[in-house]
Design a protein around this motif. Structure first.
Motif, PDB file in Angstrom:
ATOM      1  N   ALA A  29      26.830  27.495   0.073  1.00 28.20           N
ATOM      2  CA  ALA A  29      25.997  28.170   1.060  1.00 28.20           C
ATOM      3  C   ALA A  29      26.160  27.494   2.416  1.00 28.20           C
ATOM      4  O   ALA A  29      26.657  26.371   2.515  1.00 28.20           O
ATOM      5  CB  ALA A  29      24.538  28.155   0.621  1.00 28.20           C
ATOM      6  N   LEU A  32      21.901  26.017   4.084  1.00 24.99           N
ATOM      7  CA  LEU A  32      20.784  26.163   3.154  1.00 24.99           C
ATOM      8  C   LEU A  32      20.166  24.796   2.901  1.00 24.99           C
ATOM      9  O   LEU A  32      20.840  23.878   2.432  1.00 24.99           O
ATOM     10  CB  LEU A  32      21.267  26.772   1.836  1.00 24.99           C
ATOM     11  CG  LEU A  32      20.185  27.033   0.777  1.00 24.99           C
ATOM     12  CD1 LEU A  32      19.354  28.257   1.154  1.00 24.99           C
ATOM     13  CD2 LEU A  32      20.825  27.229  -0.608  1.00 24.99           C
ATOM     14  N   SER A 296      25.313  23.412  -0.666  1.00 22.64           N
ATOM     15  CA  SER A 296      25.287  23.811   0.737  1.00 22.64           C
ATOM     16  C   SER A 296      26.081  22.815   1.566  1.00 22.64           C
ATOM     17  O   SER A 296      26.286  21.672   1.148  1.00 22.64           O
ATOM     18  CB  SER A 296      23.839  23.872   1.232  1.00 22.64           C
ATOM     19  OG  SER A 296      23.756  24.211   2.600  1.00 22.64           O
TER      20      SER A 296
END
Length: 496
Positions: A29, A32, A296
């Motif tokens: 991600a 995030l 992330s």
């Protein structure tokens, strides 16, 4: 007939060997925060994330996982090479869409390693590591922008994913706020940019390209790839998402769903893509021997309006200090969830300190590959932790790096920061005056009590180890290697 039987026997052996190796799906991600995943932040996580929560319930959560940098490009370099970015030419900041490749063509990458082990390798999503884009006269492009007629849209793109170990790539050059705004398939632009659009930064765009469509396209392409796989050929799929990074643009389906504003909606949209990929694995009958990793590239960004989220009870970086760009843990401690039914106990957790550079050594460990001495210099396998066993490593600590190129070092419970402040975009008045920072992360995970003056011996010990890790060109066992530059400045944030 004997030759035919021998051929069938060989094929069966290859298939059985491939079936023994786990498929690996690495979902990265973009911005995030650790606290954005509800299961990781039950008290102050107000955004529903059922997709990631499900993976945590069916797998393992790492509670002390870190990116090697608190911003995009350098973290991605570490993920794919197992090496810290500051060993390369990139000493601070990030690359832009028209910048040239950061990963050297002769450097071993995770997909190249796995491809040599018989894996099919695919990437779907955001690259952000520089590409060999050319001007019409053949010279390289550079920087944040270029005119529409300043790029050869028909030329082969060199130095990208398919030149570095991936069999295929479908994605975009950099973040959705960085031109060019156009899809790329393998080593070619899908069409050409004939207009100018601005998803924050103005630049060349394909007439049909819309930023709001990109996340769903990544999910669809990922699910489509998984549906085409079978148990006879192991695969590695790298899925770097474009969310919840700015521009914060959840699709219409997700707008208003979180009741926390547009950022909360975008996190829910991101979680839905994770769920879509998980469901595709399950539907293909590949769940048992497929490792799904969700993490992330850094902490939540200030673009999310963190104060407004906190006012509603949601702490996107949980209780950790700082945010994206910073050297405090809010900038680089990230969600790290692993589901692998064949080997990982459901509902388990690990407090082992790991880094996103560790994918390289872990992939080698899981497949029986041997890393060359000049690859994965800062990578340690976390495979033992997946089975509840301790990680055995002679790596003394993990290096963190901020957007401005300032350093921190974590070893056990201790963390030093070679700066007087955040090293990034957070402006906070320090509680005590000191040239640097030292924290006991077990007693003080929020990094509030600077122990620099009371434990100088600890600071000096960790600083000496960090200096050794830099000078050796590696932080793991093996022959010393060379950094790509001699411009590494450890103490740029200190005044002693």
């Amino acid at each position: 007939m004997k030759c035919l039987l021998l051929a069938f026997s060989m094929l069966a052996t290859v298939a059985a060997h491939a079936a023994d190796k786990p498929n690996i799906i690495y979902i990265l991600a973009d911005d995030l925060g650790y606290g954005d995943v509800q299961v990781l932040n039950p008290e102050h996580g107000k955004i529903p994330t059922p997709g990631m929560d499900r993976l945590a319930a069916e797998g393992m959560v790492f509670t002390d996982a870190h990116t090697s940098s608190s911003v995009c490009t350098p973290t991605r370099y570490g993920v794919l090479t197992g090496r810290y970015n500051w060993r390369s030419r990139l000493q601070s900041g990030v690359l832009f869409g028209f910048d040239q490749p950061l990963i050297a063509p002769d450097r071993l990458t995770v997909p190249a390693l796995l491809k040599a082990q018989g894996y099919k390798t695919a990437m779907i999503g955001k690259w952000h590591l520089g590409l060999g884009i050319r001007k019409p006269n053949g010279t390289p492009t550079r920087g944040k922008a270029a005119p529409v007629d300043g790029v050869d849209w028909s030329a082969r793109i060199e130095g990208g994913p398919v030149d570095l170990g991936f069999d295929s790539w479908y994605g975009i050059a950099a973040s959705l706020d960085m031109p060019p705004y156009i899809w790329i398939e393998n080593d070619r632009f899908v069409g050409e940019c004939t207009t100018v659009k601005a998803f924050h930064r103005k630049g060349p765009a394909h007439a049909d390209f819309e930023a709001i469509d990109v996340l769903d396209a990544i999910g669809h392409k990922s699910a489509e790839f998984i549906a085409q796989q079978n148990a006879e050929e192991a695969f590695f799929m790298y899925v770097p998402l474009t969310s919840p990074h700015a521009p914060i643009i959840p699709s219409e389906k997700w707008q208003g769903k979180s009741e926390l504003g547009i950022y909360g909606d975008f996190v829910m949209h991101t979680d839905a893509i994770v769920a879509q990929i998980t469901e595709a694995v399950d539907a293909a009958g590949l769940a048992e021997n497929t490792i799904i990793i969700v993490t992330s590239d850094n902490g939540c960004s200030k673009v999310a309006d963190i104060p407004a989220l906190k006012a509603q009870g949601h702490y996107p970086n949980a209780h950790f200090r700082g945010s994206k760009s910073d050297i405090w843990d809010g900038g680089h401690r990230v969600p790290f969830i692993v589901r692998w039914p064949a080997a990982v106990k459901a509902g388990s957790s690990s407090d082992a300190i790991i880094c996103l550079t560790d994918l390289m050594a872990t992939a080698a460990d899981l497949t029986g590959a041997e890393l060359p001495v000049n690859a994965g210099e800062d990578s340690v396998s976390f495979a033992p932790a997946l089975k509840g066993e301790p990680i055995i490593s002679d790596r003394a600590g993990i290096v963190h790096h901020s957007v401005s190129g300032q350093f921190a070092y974590r070893s056990g419970k201790w963390k030093i920061l070679l700066t007087q402040a955040s090293g990034g975009w957070t402006k906070e008045k320090m509680a005590i005056k000191a040239p640097a920072q030292l924290y006991d992360m077990e007693a003080d995970p929020s990094e509030q009590n600077n122990l620099y003056h009371s434990h100088p011996e600890v600071f000096e010990r960790l600083l000496a180890q960090l200096e050794t890790d830099v000078a050796r060109g590696r932080s793991t066992a093996g022959p010393d290697q060379k950094n790509d530059t001699d411009r590494i400045n450890l103490k740029r944030g200190m005044k002693r």
